[in-house]
Write a protein that holds these residues in place. Sequence first.
Motif, mmCIF file in Angstrom:
data_model
loop_
_atom_site.group_PDB
_atom_site.id
_atom_site.type_symbol
_atom_site.label_atom_id
_atom_site.label_comp_id
_atom_site.label_asym_id
_atom_site.label_seq_id
_atom_site.Cartn_x
_atom_site.Cartn_y
_atom_site.Cartn_z
ATOM 1 N N TRP A 109 0.828 -1.313 0.013
ATOM 2 C CA TRP A 109 0.078 -0.092 0.080
ATOM 3 C C TRP A 109 1.068 1.318 0.070
ATOM 4 O O TRP A 109 0.607 2.008 -0.675
ATOM 5 C CB TRP A 109 -0.803 -0.291 1.530
ATOM 6 C CG TRP A 109 -1.905 1.351 1.117
ATOM 7 C CD1 TRP A 109 -1.582 2.746 1.926
ATOM 8 C CD2 TRP A 109 -3.269 1.507 0.079
ATOM 9 N NE1 TRP A 109 -2.381 2.952 1.687
ATOM 10 C CE2 TRP A 109 -3.799 2.694 0.902
ATOM 11 C CE3 TRP A 109 -4.200 0.169 -0.083
ATOM 12 C CZ2 TRP A 109 -4.712 2.941 0.837
ATOM 13 C CZ3 TRP A 109 -5.227 0.400 -0.114
ATOM 14 C CH2 TRP A 109 -5.659 1.803 -0.273
ATOM 15 N N ASN A 110 2.350 0.974 1.072
ATOM 16 C CA ASN A 110 2.337 2.696 1.158
ATOM 17 C C ASN A 110 3.740 2.150 -0.366
ATOM 18 O O ASN A 110 4.679 3.983 -0.243
ATOM 19 C CB ASN A 110 3.144 2.519 1.934
ATOM 20 C CG ASN A 110 2.026 2.612 3.600
ATOM 21 O OD1 ASN A 110 1.068 3.590 3.290
ATOM 22 N ND2 ASN A 110 2.806 1.490 4.710
ATOM 23 N N ASP A 111 3.965 1.475 -0.574
ATOM 24 C CA ASP A 111 5.195 1.814 -1.691
ATOM 25 C C ASP A 111 4.883 2.546 -2.928
ATOM 26 O O ASP A 111 3.849 3.006 -3.368
ATOM 27 C CB ASP A 111 5.418 0.211 -2.676
ATOM 28 C CG ASP A 111 6.714 0.122 -3.540
ATOM 29 O OD1 ASP A 111 7.732 1.042 -3.156
ATOM 30 O OD2 ASP A 111 6.693 -1.032 -4.184
ATOM 31 N N TYR A 112 6.211 3.260 -2.795
ATOM 32 C CA TYR A 112 6.743 4.332 -3.964
ATOM 33 C C TYR A 112 7.261 4.052 -5.125
ATOM 34 O O TYR A 112 6.933 4.720 -6.824
ATOM 35 C CB TYR A 112 6.475 5.616 -3.410
ATOM 36 C CG TYR A 112 6.789 6.796 -4.796
ATOM 37 C CD1 TYR A 112 6.299 7.253 -4.581
ATOM 38 C CD2 TYR A 112 8.249 7.306 -4.996
ATOM 39 C CE1 TYR A 112 6.116 8.701 -5.837
ATOM 40 C CE2 TYR A 112 8.354 8.447 -6.002
ATOM 41 C CZ TYR A 112 7.372 8.434 -6.054
ATOM 42 O OH TYR A 112 7.481 9.588 -7.113
ATOM 43 N N LEU A 113 8.240 3.788 -4.863
ATOM 44 C CA LEU A 113 9.799 3.543 -5.823
ATOM 45 C C LEU A 113 9.403 2.698 -6.617
ATOM 46 O O LEU A 113 9.526 2.993 -8.200
ATOM 47 C CB LEU A 113 10.799 3.151 -4.969
ATOM 48 C CG LEU A 113 11.673 2.909 -6.061
ATOM 49 C CD1 LEU A 113 12.160 4.071 -7.426
ATOM 50 C CD2 LEU A 113 13.303 2.013 -5.492
ATOM 51 N N LEU A 114 8.530 1.245 -6.756
ATOM 52 C CA LEU A 114 8.316 0.096 -7.555
ATOM 53 C C LEU A 114 7.193 0.459 -8.554
ATOM 54 O O LEU A 114 7.338 0.485 -9.664
ATOM 55 C CB LEU A 114 8.253 -1.019 -6.623
ATOM 56 C CG LEU A 114 7.601 -2.654 -7.942
ATOM 57 C CD1 LEU A 114 9.320 -2.514 -9.170
ATOM 58 C CD2 LEU A 114 7.695 -3.779 -7.091
ATOM 59 N N PRO A 115 5.800 0.721 -7.423
ATOM 60 C CA PRO A 115 4.877 1.230 -8.557
ATOM 61 C C PRO A 115 5.402 2.330 -9.452
ATOM 62 O O PRO A 115 5.029 2.846 -10.728
ATOM 63 C CB PRO A 115 3.757 2.142 -7.718
ATOM 64 C CG PRO A 115 4.640 0.993 -7.030
ATOM 65 C CD PRO A 115 5.740 0.717 -6.242
ATOM 66 N N SER A 116 5.698 3.368 -9.200
ATOM 67 C CA SER A 116 6.848 4.142 -9.942
ATOM 68 C C SER A 116 7.421 4.062 -11.281
ATOM 69 O O SER A 116 7.276 5.132 -11.997
ATOM 70 C CB SER A 116 7.423 5.535 -9.359
ATOM 71 O OG SER A 116 8.727 5.171 -9.149
ATOM 72 N N LEU A 117 8.136 3.197 -11.356
ATOM 73 C CA LEU A 117 8.654 2.912 -12.159
ATOM 74 C C LEU A 117 7.806 2.311 -12.840
ATOM 75 O O LEU A 117 7.754 1.830 -14.555
ATOM 76 C CB LEU A 117 10.137 1.620 -11.522
ATOM 77 C CG LEU A 117 11.122 2.617 -10.551
ATOM 78 C CD1 LEU A 117 12.062 1.110 -10.070
ATOM 79 C CD2 LEU A 117 11.917 3.447 -11.713
ATOM 80 N N VAL A 118 6.969 0.904 -12.339
ATOM 81 C CA VAL A 118 6.074 0.624 -13.201
ATOM 82 C C VAL A 118 4.796 1.309 -14.083
ATOM 83 O O VAL A 118 4.284 1.312 -14.989
ATOM 84 C CB VAL A 118 5.580 -1.215 -12.331
ATOM 85 C CG1 VAL A 118 4.766 -1.926 -13.395
ATOM 86 C CG2 VAL A 118 6.793 -1.596 -12.554
ATOM 87 N N LEU A 119 4.028 1.511 -13.423
ATOM 88 C CA LEU A 119 2.721 2.902 -13.623
ATOM 89 C C LEU A 119 3.450 3.948 -14.507
ATOM 90 O O LEU A 119 3.599 4.883 -13.476
ATOM 91 C CB LEU A 119 2.222 2.853 -12.718
ATOM 92 C CG LEU A 119 1.275 0.610 -12.532
ATOM 93 C CD1 LEU A 119 0.539 1.448 -10.690
ATOM 94 C CD2 LEU A 119 1.609 -0.238 -12.805
ATOM 95 N N THR A 120 3.148 4.580 -15.925
ATOM 96 C CA THR A 120 3.925 6.120 -15.999
ATOM 97 C C THR A 120 2.281 6.879 -16.309
ATOM 98 O O THR A 120 2.417 7.722 -16.782
ATOM 99 C CB THR A 120 4.293 6.153 -17.126
ATOM 100 O OG1 THR A 120 4.227 5.295 -17.945
ATOM 101 C CG2 THR A 120 5.833 5.362 -15.829
ATOM 102 N N LYS A 121 1.180 5.622 -16.716
ATOM 103 C CA LYS A 121 -0.019 6.128 -16.564
ATOM 104 C C LYS A 121 -0.531 6.528 -15.704
ATOM 105 O O LYS A 121 -1.106 6.413 -14.351
ATOM 106 C CB LYS A 121 -0.825 5.260 -17.539
ATOM 107 C CG LYS A 121 -0.373 4.948 -18.760
ATOM 108 C CD LYS A 121 -1.601 4.091 -19.593
ATOM 109 C CE LYS A 121 -0.591 3.732 -20.688
ATOM 110 N NZ LYS A 121 -1.409 2.578 -21.413
ATOM 111 N N LYS A 122 -1.057 7.698 -15.862
ATOM 112 C CA LYS A 122 -2.201 8.881 -14.419
ATOM 113 C C LYS A 122 -3.190 8.157 -14.346
ATOM 114 O O LYS A 122 -2.894 8.140 -13.501
ATOM 115 C CB LYS A 122 -2.166 9.789 -15.197
ATOM 116 C CG LYS A 122 -1.389 10.900 -15.021
ATOM 117 C CD LYS A 122 -1.923 12.684 -15.616
ATOM 118 C CE LYS A 122 -0.583 13.226 -15.424
ATOM 119 N NZ LYS A 122 -1.001 14.885 -14.907
#
Length: 285
Positions: free
Chosen positions: A217-230
Amino acid sequence: MNANERAARNKKINHAVKIFILIALFVCFIFPFVLVVINVFKTKADITSDPLALVGAHGFTMANFPEAMKKMNFGRSFFNSAIITICSTVFTILLSSMTAFVIVRNNWKVCGALMGLMIASMVIPFQVLMIPMVSLYGGVLGILNHRATLIFMHVGFSLSMATFMFHGAIKTNVPVALEEAATIDGCTRWQTYWQIVFPLLKSTIATVAIIDAMGFWNDYLLPSLVLTKKELYTIPIATQVFYGTYSTDIGLVMAALLLAMLPILILYVLLQRYIVEGVTSGAVK
């Protein structure tokens, strides 16, 4: 003063010192959360002028919450975070518990080797893998910007630790005699696992669920690398809209943080009584 009285006095002093240290540590840990709570109901000007005041000069306001939800598209971000967290946690629990069961109940050499590899993988930092991983999944396979890809990565990174915890719990708390009795009664290996072993792992399941769910839930780094669409942003990524180059609306940031922490805080309150039991279930025999 005799020896017994001196020992009793020293014991009371040591106890008082420990209580004081614990209270001081508690205040240090809880202070940031208190700051978020008291500042979320203030205007930006009041937060900047006096962040420690319980009520700002402009009074109590709830305007930060609807504004934050609108700017960060809270409904969509919450849905993405919920889907990714729930699916990743469920898959991690199922796969790790079944893997641990196979490793514990079979004396195959491959089981020992697999467990050793899992333990070794836990010491590898994510930062070492993130650039090759993004290059592979994005440049070669082209499967970034999918929630399923992020779920797959979350499960992969969390599987080793969860398997380690289930391994200790099964080896210590699940008697082999129960499984033998189930086999005599006609249960298959699959039925024995689901009807006998899995229900006995309740405390470990709750512990793995809260630890992994908080991480996902709190992860920022991995989702920011994988998900770039708003439209695929999770809540931690969506909060970046409040940070500008020259100014940041602290009130909206506080509101977004409070909205983001509430679901996981509720989950922790519901499952916290299992956590200590689950963590220590495989520690002693």
